[in-house]
Scaffold this motif. Structure first.
Motif, PDB file in Angstrom:
ATOM      1  N   GLU A   1      44.576  33.736 -38.852  1.00  0.00           N
ATOM      2  CA  GLU A   1      43.514  32.800 -38.454  1.00  0.00           C
ATOM      3  C   GLU A   1      43.031  31.960 -39.630  1.00  0.00           C
ATOM      4  O   GLU A   1      42.596  30.818 -39.456  1.00  0.00           O
ATOM      5  N   ILE A   2      43.144  32.506 -40.833  1.00  0.00           N
ATOM      6  CA  ILE A   2      42.729  31.767 -42.027  1.00  0.00           C
ATOM      7  C   ILE A   2      43.509  30.460 -42.150  1.00  0.00           C
ATOM      8  O   ILE A   2      42.979  29.433 -42.582  1.00  0.00           O
ATOM      9  N   HIS A   3      44.772  30.484 -41.729  1.00  0.00           N
ATOM     10  CA  HIS A   3      45.625  29.293 -41.790  1.00  0.00           C
ATOM     11  C   HIS A   3      45.684  28.559 -40.451  1.00  0.00           C
ATOM     12  O   HIS A   3      46.467  27.627 -40.295  1.00  0.00           O
ATOM     13  N   GLY A   4      44.875  29.003 -39.486  1.00  0.00           N
ATOM     14  CA  GLY A   4      44.829  28.324 -38.196  1.00  0.00           C
ATOM     15  C   GLY A   4      45.918  28.716 -37.231  1.00  0.00           C
ATOM     16  O   GLY A   4      46.187  27.999 -36.265  1.00  0.00           O
ATOM     17  N   TYR A   5      46.564  29.861 -37.460  1.00  0.00           N
ATOM     18  CA  TYR A   5      47.659  30.294 -36.589  1.00  0.00           C
ATOM     19  C   TYR A   5      47.173  31.056 -35.363  1.00  0.00           C
ATOM     20  O   TYR A   5      47.913  31.175 -34.385  1.00  0.00           O
ATOM     21  N   CYS A   6      45.968  31.594 -35.415  1.00  0.00           N
ATOM     22  CA  CYS A   6      45.477  32.468 -34.345  1.00  0.00           C
ATOM     23  C   CYS A   6      44.084  32.026 -33.916  1.00  0.00           C
ATOM     24  O   CYS A   6      43.362  31.385 -34.693  1.00  0.00           O
ATOM     25  N   PRO A   7      43.687  32.350 -32.691  1.00  0.00           N
ATOM     26  CA  PRO A   7      42.333  32.015 -32.244  1.00  0.00           C
ATOM     27  C   PRO A   7      41.284  32.773 -33.047  1.00  0.00           C
ATOM     28  O   PRO A   7      41.504  33.910 -33.475  1.00  0.00           O
ATOM     29  N   LYS A   8      40.146  32.148 -33.242  1.00  0.00           N
ATOM     30  CA  LYS A   8      39.102  32.703 -34.113  1.00  0.00           C
ATOM     31  C   LYS A   8      38.516  33.999 -33.566  1.00  0.00           C
ATOM     32  O   LYS A   8      38.081  34.858 -34.343  1.00  0.00           O
ATOM     33  N   TRP A   9      38.524  34.166 -32.247  1.00  0.00           N
ATOM     34  CA  TRP A   9      37.899  35.377 -31.693  1.00  0.00           C
ATOM     35  C   TRP A   9      38.632  36.645 -32.126  1.00  0.00           C
ATOM     36  O   TRP A   9      38.038  37.735 -32.147  1.00  0.00           O
ATOM     37  N   LEU A  10      39.900  36.500 -32.528  1.00  0.00           N
ATOM     38  CA  LEU A  10      40.632  37.676 -32.992  1.00  0.00           C
ATOM     39  C   LEU A  10      40.154  38.161 -34.363  1.00  0.00           C
ATOM     40  O   LEU A  10      40.527  39.255 -34.792  1.00  0.00           O
TER      41      LEU A  10
END
Length: 536
Positions: free
Chosen positions: A356-365
């Protein structure tokens, strides 16, 4: 005065609001609640699991004692090459030394995106295979299936969820003691096999290398021609790879353990030695007690019996004529399966967090509770354990083998990407005129040749491991063998198309800024107790 008072009150409120926002931000970060002994045993426990204790039964029947050992030794060497590459990159990146950062920084964002999802997905899908293996092991006692499989799946999925959702320190503590039990189990099994094979058993039967002579050191797999021995060895690479995967978990603890830069390389080097001792040596001792044509082994492996009888460790004890000990060994393997299931939740939850830090995953994770656990990610990953309910429509053995093959191929691809990231890091240093020997970090040996060799073998195994689907053609086996490659390619190429960026980062532009003092401002190492100093 009133105006001043209001102004001060306003400033105070602003300060409270600012402080509150900082607390929320900090609460959404991982916390350093793991201790060196936790990480030490996490890495070791990753190589002592169901793949070794249960999956090796199929390996013995497919390749024979020597064929199986050859496969495990070669895969152990590949594991060592990958861990050495990983150790240097962890040492270079310090507290940022996680997989996602390595792949993104040294390859490109599309590689980082595909790695994040495929690496996490490999463990998401490994979880139901571990739960499925628990069904196998409980079936050793519950031969009449009085406890239904769906109850086993629900109970153990809930248990491993609770272990992970509370606190990473609690997870590390549970894993520490469970791994200690696994070590005692493996060491005890090796000592027992040594004594028993020399005649120290109730039957007073000396076996020695009897089973290496008859039925022989190798098994002809699929064909009676000499090439059948080679095919057996090649087929067992999947089982061996499944057994070794998880040893790289150290690289995901970078934000949850103090002094990571120094800790990671030392742990990975020690794990390599332990792999040889606990994996290869334990299997060698078992081959002295169990024949590749043992009727109990074959009845479980070939007929898909829904119990733990396929474990060669259990069969070795039974063959020695000991009545109570097989149940104890099976219980130890059951604990090992629970430990593995715990790790299958921890690894993807942290992978999604770093992604998520690099924008690969949704923030809720990435939302964490007050103990620094990404709780929603943990719940999301634990839900995959319910896929083990597929055992209700098939045998647990079939589901276990199918998922083992699927996730192992994912693992091979991800390991190859780790080695590839190291090769690019190595040549980027040369391109930018940075002397690798001058860096105050661990430097892995035989580089870049060991990393290139690992890439070659891993890719070769990945491409050819589905050969059984062609002899004769089997659509289901073909899908299980190659769907992982298809998914990986779709993630990688799809991200490139989406971002319209089809080039890797040039070696001259790779970020090789070395931050010498990136370790923790709060050094918790002094607070570790005697137990931590003994096992770290």
């Amino acid at each position: 005065m009133a105006e001043v008072s209001k102004s001060e009150e306003s400033k105070l409120q602003d300060g409270l609001i600012e402080t509150h926002s900082i607390e929320i931000e900090k609460d959404n970060k991982l916390k350093k609640h793991l201790k060196p002994r936790h990480v030490n045993f996490l890495a070791l426990g990753g190589s002592i699991g169901v793949g070794l204790l249960v999956g090796s039964g199929g390996s013995l029947s497919i390749a024979g004692p020597v064929g199986m050992l050859i496969s495990y030794v070669i895969m152990g060497f590949i594991t060592a090459c990958t861990l050495f590459s990983l150790a240097e990159m962890c040492s270079f990146l310090g507290s940022e030394g996680n997989f996602v950062e390595m792949i993104t920084r040294f390859v490109d964002k599309s590689a980082g995106f595909s790695f994040t999802w495929c690496y996490a997905l490999s463990y998401n899908l490994t979880l139901p295979s571990e739960i499925s293996s628990i069904c196998l092991l409980i079936g050793y006692w519950d031969t009449d299936s009085k406890l239904p499989n769906y109850a086993i799946v629900l109970i153990f999925t809930f248990v491993v969820l609770m272990v992970n959702v509370v606190d990473v320190g609690a997870y590390g503590e549970v894993e520490f003691w469970i791994t200690l039990i696994k070590l005692l189990l493996v060491i005890g099994s090796m000592i027992f096999c040594l004594v028993a094979t020399c005649g120290g058993n109730p039957l007073h039967k000396t076996t020695g290398f009897q089973y290496w002579r008859d039925p022989g050191p190798f098994v002809n797999y699929l064909t009676d021609k000499p090439v059948g021995k080679f095919l057996g060895i090649w087929r067992v690479f999947i089982n061996a790879g499944f057994g070794f995967q998880g040893t790289e978990v150290v690289a995901l603890t970078s934000s949850e353990v103090p002094n990571f830069r120094k800790l990671a390389p030392s742990l990975m080097k020690s794990v390599i030695a332990r792999i040889i001792i606990f994996n290869v040596l334990s299997l060698f001792m078992v081959t002295l007690m169990v024949s590749s044509t043992d009727k109990n082994l074959l009845s479980a492996v070939d007929a898909g019996a829904g119990n733990g009888a396929e474990s060669p460790f259990v069969i070795a004890v039974r063959n020695a004529g000991v009545k109570v000990l097989p149940s104890i060994v099976n219980g130890g393997i059951l604990i090992a399966a629970m430990s593995a299931a715990n790790t299958q939740i921890y690894i993807p939850s942290r992978t999604y967090y770093f992604g998520e830090i690099h924008g690969y995953c949704p923030k809720w994770l990435t939302k964490t509770n007050r103990n620094g656990v990404p709780v929603f990610s943990v719940i999301f990953n634990a839900a995959f354990g319910l896929l083990a309910l597929l055992t209700l429509n098939s045998t647990a053995e079939q589901v276990f083998n199918w998922l083992m093959n699927l996730t192992t191929v994912f693992g091979f691809l991800c390991w190859a990407m780790i080695d590839y990231a190291f090769v690019r890091y190595y040549y980027a240093l040369k391109k930018q005129g940075i002397d690798r020997q001058s860096l105050p970090i661990f430097q892995s040996p035989l580089q870049p040749y060991s990393a290139i060799f690992a890439i070659f073998i891993l890719v070769l195994i990945t491409i050819t491991q589905g050969f059984t689907a062609f002899m004769p053609w089997d659509t289901q086996n073909f899908f299980a063998a190659y769907v992982s490659i298809i998914i990986y390619a779709v993630f990688w190429i799809g991200y490139k198309i989406w971002k319209k960026d089809f080039k890797e980062i040039p070696l001259s532009e790779i970020n090789l800024e070395f931050e010498e003092n990136v370790e923790d401002s709060e050094d918790e190492s002094s607070s570790f107790g005697l137990m931590d100093k003994v096992f770290s």
